[in-house]
Design a protein around this motif. Structure first.
Motif, PDB file in Angstrom:
ATOM      1  N   GLY A  72      37.779  45.019  32.907  1.00 42.21           N
ATOM      2  CA  GLY A  72      37.014  46.075  33.559  1.00 42.21           C
ATOM      3  C   GLY A  72      36.500  45.664  34.918  1.00 42.21           C
ATOM      4  N   ARG A  73      36.048  44.414  35.026  1.00 45.71           N
ATOM      5  CA  ARG A  73      35.511  43.933  36.301  1.00 45.71           C
ATOM      6  C   ARG A  73      36.606  43.794  37.356  1.00 45.71           C
ATOM      7  N   CYS A  74      37.797  43.378  36.931  1.00 47.53           N
ATOM      8  CA  CYS A  74      38.919  43.283  37.866  1.00 47.53           C
ATOM      9  C   CYS A  74      39.316  44.674  38.401  1.00 47.53           C
ATOM     10  N   LYS A  75      39.014  45.685  37.611  1.00 42.05           N
ATOM     11  CA  LYS A  75      39.365  47.048  38.017  1.00 42.05           C
ATOM     12  C   LYS A  75      38.316  47.677  38.920  1.00 42.05           C
ATOM     13  N   THR A  76      37.058  47.270  38.766  1.00 38.61           N
ATOM     14  CA  THR A  76      35.970  47.948  39.477  1.00 38.61           C
ATOM     15  C   THR A  76      35.371  47.147  40.630  1.00 38.61           C
ATOM     16  N   GLU A  77      35.434  45.825  40.576  1.00 40.84           N
ATOM     17  CA  GLU A  77      34.834  45.009  41.632  1.00 40.84           C
ATOM     18  C   GLU A  77      35.788  44.877  42.816  1.00 40.84           C
ATOM     19  N   THR A  78      35.294  45.195  43.990  1.00 46.23           N
ATOM     20  CA  THR A  78      36.134  45.141  45.192  1.00 46.23           C
ATOM     21  C   THR A  78      36.542  43.711  45.553  1.00 46.23           C
ATOM     22  N   SER A  79      35.769  42.736  45.107  1.00 42.62           N
ATOM     23  CA  SER A  79      36.084  41.344  45.426  1.00 42.62           C
ATOM     24  C   SER A  79      37.192  40.776  44.540  1.00 42.62           C
TER      25      SER A  79
END
Length: 209
Positions: A72-79
């Motif tokens: 989920g974080r890889c999908k939502t975090e721009t970094s």
């Protein structure tokens, strides 16, 4: 010159992410010839075993929580770059029905080594693989089981081992690839499972993607 095998043609060009800060899991995946990135999970490293009927269910759910959080974080975090495949893993030691996680103090580490001395215990590693689909992800996973028997460990040796610092980032308070290898009388199952990531079973699962 080593033998070149077409091991990973099925996932070539896919962004593979390991959702773990474990240096041992990183080394194992490098040894497997995988191209991957590491994104340390922010999910809790330890769940509540009391909420589960079996140790297998507990470790499988903990690994899944880690994989889902990183996916989920890889999908939502721009970094972060979006992941095509995320691998989450969790390892625990089980002795007489009791789950041993990573020790949080010297006394806890001593207690764990004392429990394992002269006994047979089980090492469970759960691996959860999430693959990006058009909508969401598909999930596959497994739990590997290895039995390890320790010889009797002298109290002085137990204390020296804990003072070495080796037990503190390892389930059950020991690393089979380190000094604790001296305590191992026998092993039944996958050695790499005890290190933290069962190579063969992971290889077979990834080949099915």
């Amino acid at each position: 010159m080593g033998l070149e095998l077409p091991l990973w043609d099925n996932i070539k060009g896919k962004r593979l992410v390991l959702a773990s800060a474990s240096p041992r899991r990183k080394e194992i995946m490098e040894d497997m010839g995988l191209a991957f990135d590491v994104v340390t999970t922010l999910a809790p490293d330890e769940n509540n075993p009391a909420n589960y009927k079996t140790s297998e269910e507990y470790v499988a759910d903990t690994a899944l929580m880690k994989a889902i959080e990183v996916f989920g974080r890889c999908k939502t975090e721009t970094s972060l770059e979006e992941a095509d495949i995320v691998i989450g893993a969790d390892t625990v030691v089980v002795i007489q029905g009791k789950i041993l996680e990573k020790p949080r103090s010297e006394q806890e580490a001593l207690d764990m080594i004392g429990q394992l001395s002269g006994q047979t215990h089980t090492v469970l590693t759960a691996v959860q693989i999430l693959k990006k689909e058009k909508e969401g992800y598909s999930q596959s996973g497994f739990v590997e089981n290895t039995s390890v028997t320790f010889s009797i460990i002298d109290k002085v040796v137990q204390e020296a081992y804990v003072r070495s610092g080796e037990p503190f980032d390892k389930a059950g308070g020991y690393g089979i690839q380190g000094s604790a290898s001296l305590f191992v009388e026998s092993i039944n199952g996958d050695y790499w499972n005890v290190v933290g990531l069962p190579k063969n079973h992971l290889y077979r699962k990834l080949k099915l993607l």
